[in-house]
Design a protein around this motif. Structure first.
Motif: not given
Length: 373
Positions: A307-313, A318-320
């Motif tokens: 998996s791979a994701t981008s998070c700015a918030r 925290a969830r990712a």
């Protein structure tokens, strides 16, 4: 000292049209000036690539030079000996002198390479000259006269640059963008994974991690740029029962991007790869990286990450990382981060010596005894 403007102008007057390199604070001024002129500077991911770019320009009939930090000189040796020296391609290399002449006056990661730099070049048979802090344009011209002759003779000269020998220039900070501060992102990640082992990459990432989220099971790299994911992989494979988080940076990951393929191929289920992407080499003066045209998430998925994701918030981050820890990894989480402001926290080795840091990490793993020094 020679000004950054004079440094660039004197090289240009001798026909040098192409430069490449990996950022070092010693060369912040020239890199900023050249980077503002389209086609004059190629920002390379690592020192070997920088030399190969310059060698390609030389092969095509242009005069080219390279700027790099001596801590990364090892990355340069293969293309130096088997490309530039073998084919006698005329490339001039400028190398900062970190940890020289007295290693005790610099950071621990320069203790070996600093004093070894001139001896290493001697062993390779490459001529070298020192641009000193008290040297001006005339001294630089004399060095260039000597290197012109060496290049004409098919040799591969180096100019070793003392701290303060080249002046700097004012650099505009990067434009504002949404994101978290790196320190806050690190707090969020480590709070979400309180039992994880942590490998923090070199530069300001390690400083922030030590300041806001230190734990016995944290290891702070102060050199070996780009190798934090590989180090974390070794730990993850040795201890599959423990979650291992690597706190990486965009410039560091770009330096050895092939580590993604190695990690994806071996597929450790316990590895969480967090990339703090601020778009610049911040600890060397804010030179841009090439991350703006690179998708780390797509690269990770293509390399075999689960998996791979981008998070700015904050809540998304925290969830990712929680989802990544619960799933069968490896997983990558990219976090766009803001430019750092204010005074930087100290390095971990200001409080912990390298061997003490090693032993503390081993203790967190429950290792019986540290390796012999």
């Amino acid at each position: 000292m020679i000004s950054a403007e004079d440094f660039c102008a004197l090289l240009e007057a001798r026909g040098y049209t192409t430069a490449s390199g990996v950022p070092c604070s010693h060369f912040g001024g020239p890199i900023a000036l050249l980077g503002a002129r389209e086609g004059r500077y190629v920002p390379a991911p690592n020192e070997g690539s920088a030399l190969a770019v310059a060698a390609g320009a030389a092969l095509a009939g242009r005069r080219a030079y390279v700027m790099l930090q001596n801590s990364g000189l090892g990355n340069l040796i293969n293309p130096l000996t088997s490309l530039v020296m073998m084919y006698r391609l005329p490339v001039l290399t400028f190398t900062s002198l970190r940890g020289w002449p007295d290693a005790a006056t610099d950071e621990p990661q320069h203790a070996v390479m600093g004093p070894a730099t001139p001896r290493l070049l001697d062993a390779l048979g490459t001529p070298h000259h020192i641009l000193r802090e008290d040297g001006g344009p005339a001294a630089f011209e004399a060095i260039l006269d000597a290197t012109d002759g060496e290049l004409a003779a098919g040799r591969a000269p180096f100019v070793l640059v003392e701290r303060g020998a080249i002046g700097g220039v004012a650099v505009e900070p990067p434009a504002g963008k949404p994101g978290l501060t790196a320190a806050h992102a690190i707090r969020v990640v480590t709070k979400a994974l309180p039992e994880a082992l942590v490998i923090a990459t070199t530069g300001y990432t390690g400083r922030d991690a030590f300041a806001v989220a230190d734990r016995p099971g944290a290891f702070y790299m102060q050199g070996s740029m780009g190798h934090a994911p590989s180090l974390a992989l070794g730990v993850a494979l040795a201890h599959p029962e423990r979650t291992v988080v690597v706190l990486d940076g965009d410039g560091a990951l770009l330096m050895h991007l092939g580590a993604l393929s190695m990690i994806g191929h071996l597929a450790p289920p316990n590895l969480v790869h967090v990339v703090l992407d601020n778009g610049v080499h911040e600890s060397t003066g804010g030179q841009p990286t090439t991350s703006s045209t690179t998708s780390f998430t797509e690269a990770a998925l293509a390399a075999g990450y689960v998996s791979a994701t981008s998070c700015a918030r904050e809540q998304d981050l925290a969830r990712a990382v929680g989802v990544a820890d619960a799933a069968e990894g490896p997983a990558l989480v990219r976090v766009p981060t803001l430019p750092r402001t204010g005074e930087m926290p100290p390095r971990a080795t200001a409080a912990l010596g390298p061997e003490a840091m090693r032993d503390r990490f081993l203790g967190a793993l429950g290792a019986a005894e540290p390796p012999r020094s």
